[in-house]
Design an enzyme around this catalytic site. Structure first.
Site, PDB file in Angstrom:
ATOM      1  N   LYS A 287     -11.574  -3.562 -32.137  1.00  0.00           N
ATOM      2  CA  LYS A 287     -12.492  -3.021 -33.138  1.00  0.00           C
ATOM      3  C   LYS A 287     -12.071  -1.641 -33.610  1.00  0.00           C
ATOM      4  O   LYS A 287     -12.256  -1.294 -34.773  1.00  0.00           O
ATOM      5  CB  LYS A 287     -13.928  -2.961 -32.586  1.00  0.00           C
ATOM      6  CG  LYS A 287     -14.612  -4.300 -32.542  1.00  0.00           C
ATOM      7  CD  LYS A 287     -16.122  -4.141 -32.478  1.00  0.00           C
ATOM      8  CE  LYS A 287     -16.822  -5.486 -32.430  1.00  0.00           C
ATOM      9  NZ  LYS A 287     -18.277  -5.345 -32.266  1.00  0.00           N
TER      10      LYS A 287
ATOM     11  N   LYS B  92     -10.627 -15.848 -33.613  1.00  0.00           N
ATOM     12  CA  LYS B  92     -11.937 -16.460 -33.384  1.00  0.00           C
ATOM     13  C   LYS B  92     -12.792 -16.398 -34.659  1.00  0.00           C
ATOM     14  O   LYS B  92     -12.616 -15.500 -35.488  1.00  0.00           O
ATOM     15  CB  LYS B  92     -12.656 -15.816 -32.191  1.00  0.00           C
ATOM     16  CG  LYS B  92     -13.130 -14.424 -32.417  1.00  0.00           C
ATOM     17  CD  LYS B  92     -14.062 -13.964 -31.293  1.00  0.00           C
ATOM     18  CE  LYS B  92     -14.577 -12.590 -31.690  1.00  0.00           C
ATOM     19  NZ  LYS B  92     -15.548 -11.996 -30.835  1.00  0.00           N
TER      20      LYS B  92
ATOM     21  N   LYS C 232     -18.262 -12.879 -37.432  1.00  0.00           N
ATOM     22  CA  LYS C 232     -19.175 -12.457 -38.492  1.00  0.00           C
ATOM     23  C   LYS C 232     -18.479 -11.546 -39.484  1.00  0.00           C
ATOM     24  O   LYS C 232     -18.876 -11.452 -40.632  1.00  0.00           O
ATOM     25  CB  LYS C 232     -20.334 -11.679 -37.872  1.00  0.00           C
ATOM     26  CG  LYS C 232     -21.291 -12.515 -37.057  1.00  0.00           C
ATOM     27  CD  LYS C 232     -22.312 -11.574 -36.445  1.00  0.00           C
ATOM     28  CE  LYS C 232     -23.256 -12.247 -35.513  1.00  0.00           C
ATOM     29  NZ  LYS C 232     -23.701 -11.327 -34.463  1.00  0.00           N
TER      30      LYS C 232
HETATM   31  P1  AMP Z   1     -21.840 -11.609 -31.584  1.00  0.00           P
HETATM   32  O1  AMP Z   1     -21.570 -12.347 -32.849  1.00  0.00           O
HETATM   33  O2  AMP Z   1     -20.656 -10.775 -31.188  1.00  0.00           O
HETATM   34  O3  AMP Z   1     -23.129 -10.876 -31.549  1.00  0.00           O
HETATM   35  O4  AMP Z   1     -21.925 -12.719 -30.438  1.00  0.00           O
HETATM   36  C1  AMP Z   1     -23.122 -13.338 -30.030  1.00  0.00           C
HETATM   37  C2  AMP Z   1     -22.844 -14.483 -29.088  1.00  0.00           C
HETATM   38  O5  AMP Z   1     -22.058 -15.483 -29.750  1.00  0.00           O
HETATM   39  C3  AMP Z   1     -22.026 -14.089 -27.842  1.00  0.00           C
HETATM   40  O6  AMP Z   1     -22.494 -14.837 -26.736  1.00  0.00           O
HETATM   41  C4  AMP Z   1     -20.630 -14.494 -28.202  1.00  0.00           C
HETATM   42  O7  AMP Z   1     -19.834 -14.765 -27.069  1.00  0.00           O
HETATM   43  C5  AMP Z   1     -20.871 -15.748 -29.027  1.00  0.00           C
HETATM   44  N1  AMP Z   1     -19.781 -15.948 -29.982  1.00  0.00           N
HETATM   45  C6  AMP Z   1     -19.427 -15.128 -31.010  1.00  0.00           C
HETATM   46  N2  AMP Z   1     -18.377 -15.621 -31.682  1.00  0.00           N
HETATM   47  C7  AMP Z   1     -18.041 -16.790 -31.059  1.00  0.00           C
HETATM   48  C8  AMP Z   1     -17.022 -17.782 -31.282  1.00  0.00           C
HETATM   49  N3  AMP Z   1     -16.170 -17.676 -32.304  1.00  0.00           N
HETATM   50  N4  AMP Z   1     -16.997 -18.841 -30.458  1.00  0.00           N
HETATM   51  C9  AMP Z   1     -17.877 -18.979 -29.434  1.00  0.00           C
HETATM   52  N5  AMP Z   1     -18.848 -18.083 -29.165  1.00  0.00           N
HETATM   53  C10 AMP Z   1     -18.934 -16.993 -29.970  1.00  0.00           C
END
Ligand code: AMP
Ligand code: TRP
Length: 332
Positions: free
Chosen positions: A111, A194, A197
């Site tokens: 990041k 991956k 967002k």
């Molecule tokens: P975040 O978008 O970083 O707030 O992630 C929220 C939740 O979604 C966390 O448990 C992450 O590990 C999961 N997560 C985010 N991106 C992925 C992805 N590409 N594949 C699987 N899990 C994800």
């Protein structure tokens, strides 16, 4: 009863990775655990956020939890900044965390990128706040996607460091729960990145609120190699884009990856993709519709968050009080 804590940041578009890697798994767990699901707005502000968007996205993530099937009566749903204990405990735990541990965190490196000197202190200490989230409730289990594994190991290390430093067995060491067939959903444009967002390309991710046409278009345009579908798991592993789509298919249809590989072995991507698009729209269509219905009633969402904050505070406060006592911080 064992306690679960998990959270999602209210930043950008919720996508299929958030759903399959995290939220969908929580729905199944809510019957067997005491569950606390947070919208981690204090984590969101580790990078600049537009205040109007942040508020809207906090409600949107709340709506997604409920629309996906999390019962706000059974589980505690709240946004992080309404419980002051998160920031307070993060400070106290930060004082037990060696810099060397934080320097290993790959997410910070990704990041912060080349602008390391410009990155904020909050972005750097983000994993300590995450440890505080979990430990504030003495949560025993944390269901997340694969990308959070390193942060969870750090949470365990911090809990252990605190217990050792003060000679107590106060914090349980939280167990990561990383399961399902899509623990790491990859970008539809690049099988080595991956799904995220913050990806600039709209075609890289399927949003939880996408309609059937948008989903079909994105899946049709998803990158694949020119060969038919893999015949074996080993063959799939060597082809990241194909493997990713197979994992998504398996997760959405509650099949194992091997079952999906067997079902589609040697067939063409065009029929597979059209089946996958139908499957995705039938699952996400219902959730997206329910999210829109909930978001039309912000008062209802805010009531849930307010009630969640009260319930979360009721668990957090006595724990924080004990931490103050253990550390010798006088409460006259
Ligand atoms: P975040 O978008 O970083 O707030 O992630 C929220 C939740 O979604 C966390 O448990 C992450 O590990 C999961 N997560 C985010 N991106 C992925 C992805 N590409 N594949 C699987 N899990 C994800
Ligand atoms: N860091 C997690 C993410 O980006 C979100 C998060 C914050 C979290 N605090 C948490 C997840 C506590 C599980 C438990 O995905």
């Amino acid at each position: 009863m064992n306690r679960i804590f998990s959270g999602v940041q209210p930043t950008g578009n919720l996508h299929l990775g958030n759903y399959l890697g995290a939220i969908r798994n929580w729905v199944a767990l809510q019957h067997d655990y005491d569950c606390i699901f947070c919208i981690v707005d204090l984590h969101a502000v580790t990078v600049p956020q537009d205040p109007v968007q942040l508020r809207a996205q906090t409600r949107e993530v709340t709506a997604a939890y409920i629309a996906a099937g999390i019962d706000p009566e059974r589980c505690v749903i709240f946004n992080q900044s309404t419980v002051p204990g998160h920031a307070e405990l993060a400070w106290l735990l930060g004082c037990q965390t060696p810099l060397g541990w934080l320097n290993r965190m790959t997410q910070f490196k990704e990041k912060a990128g080349k602008q390391r000197e410009e990155a904020g202190l909050g972005l750097y200490s983000y994993p300590v706040l995450m440890a505080a989230d979990i430990l504030l409730y003495k949560a025993t289990h944390v269901p997340v996607g694969e990308d959070q594994k390193q942060h969870l190991e750090l949470s365990r290390d911090i809990a252990g460091a605190f217990n050792r430093r003060f000679g107590v067995e106060f914090f349980p060491l939280p167990e990561p729960m990383i399961f399902g067939t899509a623990t790491r959903v990859m970008s539809l444009r690049d099988g080595t990145k991956k799904m995220s967002k913050s990806d600039q390309s709209d075609y890289s991710r399927i949003n939880m609120t996408d309609d059937a046409d948008a989903i079909a278009l994105k899946i049709r345009k998803a990158k694949t190699d020119p060969n038919p579908l893999p015949e074996t798991a080993k063959d799939a592993e060597a082809r990241p884009e194909a493997d990713n789509l197979l994992g998504i298919y398996a997760a959405l249809s509650d099949l194992t990856r091997d079952q999906v590989i067997e079902q589609w072995a040697g067939k063409s991507f065009s029929t597979f993709k059209s089946d996958l698009a139908d499957l995705s729209s039938s699952v996400l269509g219902k959730i997206g519709g329910e999210m829109r219905r909930l978001l039309a009633e912000p008062g209802y969402i805010d009531d849930i968050l307010r009630r969640g904050a009260e319930r979360a505070n009721a668990v957090a406060k006595p724990h924080l009080q004990e931490v103050f006592d253990i550390m010798g911080l006088l409460r006259p």
